[in-house]
Design a protein around this motif. Structure first.
Motif, mmCIF file in Angstrom:
data_model
loop_
_atom_site.group_PDB
_atom_site.id
_atom_site.type_symbol
_atom_site.label_atom_id
_atom_site.label_comp_id
_atom_site.label_asym_id
_atom_site.label_seq_id
_atom_site.Cartn_x
_atom_site.Cartn_y
_atom_site.Cartn_z
ATOM 1 N N SER A 131 32.533 45.978 39.032
ATOM 2 C CA SER A 131 32.381 46.906 39.968
ATOM 3 C C SER A 131 32.939 48.280 39.481
ATOM 4 O O SER A 131 33.352 48.418 38.524
ATOM 5 C CB SER A 131 32.991 46.353 41.528
ATOM 6 O OG SER A 131 34.438 46.589 41.215
ATOM 7 N N LYS A 132 32.775 49.286 40.335
ATOM 8 C CA LYS A 132 32.870 50.677 40.046
ATOM 9 C C LYS A 132 34.476 50.676 39.952
ATOM 10 O O LYS A 132 35.019 51.520 38.941
ATOM 11 C CB LYS A 132 32.384 51.833 41.140
ATOM 12 C CG LYS A 132 32.690 53.182 40.703
ATOM 13 C CD LYS A 132 32.212 53.952 41.589
ATOM 14 C CE LYS A 132 32.660 55.621 41.287
ATOM 15 N NZ LYS A 132 32.443 56.578 42.566
ATOM 16 N N THR A 133 35.123 50.051 40.591
ATOM 17 C CA THR A 133 36.723 50.335 40.613
ATOM 18 C C THR A 133 36.963 48.988 39.958
ATOM 19 O O THR A 133 36.829 47.942 40.462
ATOM 20 C CB THR A 133 37.188 50.008 42.061
ATOM 21 O OG1 THR A 133 36.603 51.085 42.899
ATOM 22 C CG2 THR A 133 38.664 50.417 42.019
ATOM 23 N N HIS A 134 37.836 49.290 38.837
ATOM 24 C CA HIS A 134 38.379 48.010 38.151
ATOM 25 C C HIS A 134 39.365 47.500 38.771
ATOM 26 O O HIS A 134 40.345 47.885 39.137
ATOM 27 C CB HIS A 134 38.649 48.587 36.678
ATOM 28 C CG HIS A 134 37.510 49.201 35.912
ATOM 29 N ND1 HIS A 134 37.933 49.611 34.547
ATOM 30 C CD2 HIS A 134 36.252 49.518 36.226
ATOM 31 C CE1 HIS A 134 36.792 50.101 34.274
ATOM 32 N NE2 HIS A 134 35.686 49.775 35.180
ATOM 33 N N ILE A 135 39.545 45.992 38.638
ATOM 34 C CA ILE A 135 40.551 45.038 39.386
ATOM 35 C C ILE A 135 41.184 44.512 38.203
ATOM 36 O O ILE A 135 40.960 44.004 37.222
ATOM 37 C CB ILE A 135 40.091 44.019 40.110
ATOM 38 C CG1 ILE A 135 38.873 44.866 41.180
ATOM 39 C CG2 ILE A 135 40.967 43.162 40.683
ATOM 40 C CD1 ILE A 135 39.591 45.467 42.175
ATOM 41 N N TYR A 136 42.798 44.753 37.982
ATOM 42 C CA TYR A 136 43.661 44.286 37.421
ATOM 43 C C TYR A 136 44.169 43.185 37.548
ATOM 44 O O TYR A 136 44.561 43.074 38.838
ATOM 45 C CB TYR A 136 44.546 45.296 36.836
ATOM 46 C CG TYR A 136 43.957 46.598 35.878
ATOM 47 C CD1 TYR A 136 44.277 46.277 34.470
ATOM 48 C CD2 TYR A 136 43.306 47.500 36.601
ATOM 49 C CE1 TYR A 136 43.612 47.317 33.777
ATOM 50 C CE2 TYR A 136 42.637 48.728 35.426
ATOM 51 C CZ TYR A 136 42.873 48.451 34.216
ATOM 52 O OH TYR A 136 42.272 49.533 33.709
ATOM 53 N N LYS A 137 44.630 42.204 36.930
ATOM 54 C CA LYS A 137 45.387 41.004 37.107
ATOM 55 C C LYS A 137 46.336 40.771 36.015
ATOM 56 O O LYS A 137 45.955 41.014 34.894
ATOM 57 C CB LYS A 137 44.696 39.747 37.351
ATOM 58 C CG LYS A 137 43.797 39.139 36.407
ATOM 59 C CD LYS A 137 43.013 37.699 36.701
ATOM 60 C CE LYS A 137 42.438 37.201 35.709
ATOM 61 N NZ LYS A 137 41.649 36.085 35.920
ATOM 62 N N ALA A 138 47.454 40.072 36.358
ATOM 63 C CA ALA A 138 48.498 39.906 35.217
ATOM 64 C C ALA A 138 47.944 38.545 34.390
ATOM 65 O O ALA A 138 47.491 37.703 35.068
ATOM 66 C CB ALA A 138 49.851 39.348 35.856
ATOM 67 N N LEU A 139 48.080 38.749 33.163
ATOM 68 C CA LEU A 139 47.696 37.557 32.363
ATOM 69 C C LEU A 139 48.878 36.826 31.814
ATOM 70 O O LEU A 139 48.935 35.647 31.312
ATOM 71 C CB LEU A 139 47.132 37.912 30.851
ATOM 72 C CG LEU A 139 45.682 38.382 31.079
ATOM 73 C CD1 LEU A 139 44.938 39.053 29.890
ATOM 74 C CD2 LEU A 139 44.551 37.109 31.752
ATOM 75 N N VAL A 140 50.127 37.554 32.005
ATOM 76 C CA VAL A 140 51.418 36.615 31.766
ATOM 77 C C VAL A 140 51.911 36.206 32.889
ATOM 78 O O VAL A 140 51.917 36.623 33.990
ATOM 79 C CB VAL A 140 52.185 37.522 30.742
ATOM 80 C CG1 VAL A 140 51.929 37.828 29.512
ATOM 81 C CG2 VAL A 140 52.684 38.989 31.644
ATOM 82 N N ASN A 141 52.599 34.943 32.756
ATOM 83 C CA ASN A 141 53.413 34.348 33.603
ATOM 84 C C ASN A 141 54.593 34.919 34.037
ATOM 85 O O ASN A 141 55.328 35.279 33.037
ATOM 86 C CB ASN A 141 53.705 32.726 33.235
ATOM 87 C CG ASN A 141 54.064 32.177 34.340
ATOM 88 O OD1 ASN A 141 55.270 32.011 34.362
ATOM 89 N ND2 ASN A 141 53.575 31.309 35.065
#
Length: 125
Positions: A63-73
């Motif tokens: 989407s236009k607004t990028h969504i970030y998520k952690a890849l490290v535990n």
């Protein structure tokens, strides 16, 4: 280089803490959660882009607004950083780390009870 061997910087750790607590976020949401008066939105954006390149976070660009998520535990990262601190700062002594931590900040009764419970479990293994 795998993300498990990376050493997040202090700023990256602050961002990871937000993502671990809140889950998936936009840069704006992370920036507002950090509530840093001394750095602007573009600084947070640039840092998160670097974190993406390093493999610490992933981003959804659908989407236009990028969504970030952690890849490290969270737990794995904490364990890695504590181990490095014990090795590098306390000459390999976990006891010195614990004594320093408890000596610098008064632990609540609940925290002390949790520590005692944990030590009992270790002793009974």
């Amino acid at each position: 280089m795998s993300n498990t061997t990376l050493k997040p910087t202090e700023g990256e750790m602050e961002i990871l803490q937000v993502l671990w607590e809140k889950g998936n976020c936009t840069v704006r949401e992370v920036h507002e959660a950090l509530d840093k008066k001394d750095s602007g939105y573009t600084t947070t954006l640039k840092l998160m882009q670097i974190m993406h390149e390093k493999g610490l976070v992933d981003r959804d660009t659908s989407s236009k607004t990028h969504i970030y998520k952690a890849l490290v535990n969270k737990e794995t990262t904490q364990q890695h950083l504590v181990k490095k601190m014990i090795d590098n700062v306390f000459n390999g002594s976990a006891a010195r780390l614990v004594m320093q931590a408890l000596g610098n900040k008064s632990a609540s009764k609940e925290e002390i009870d949790l520590i005692k419970e944990y030590l009992d479990k270790l002793e009974n293994k």
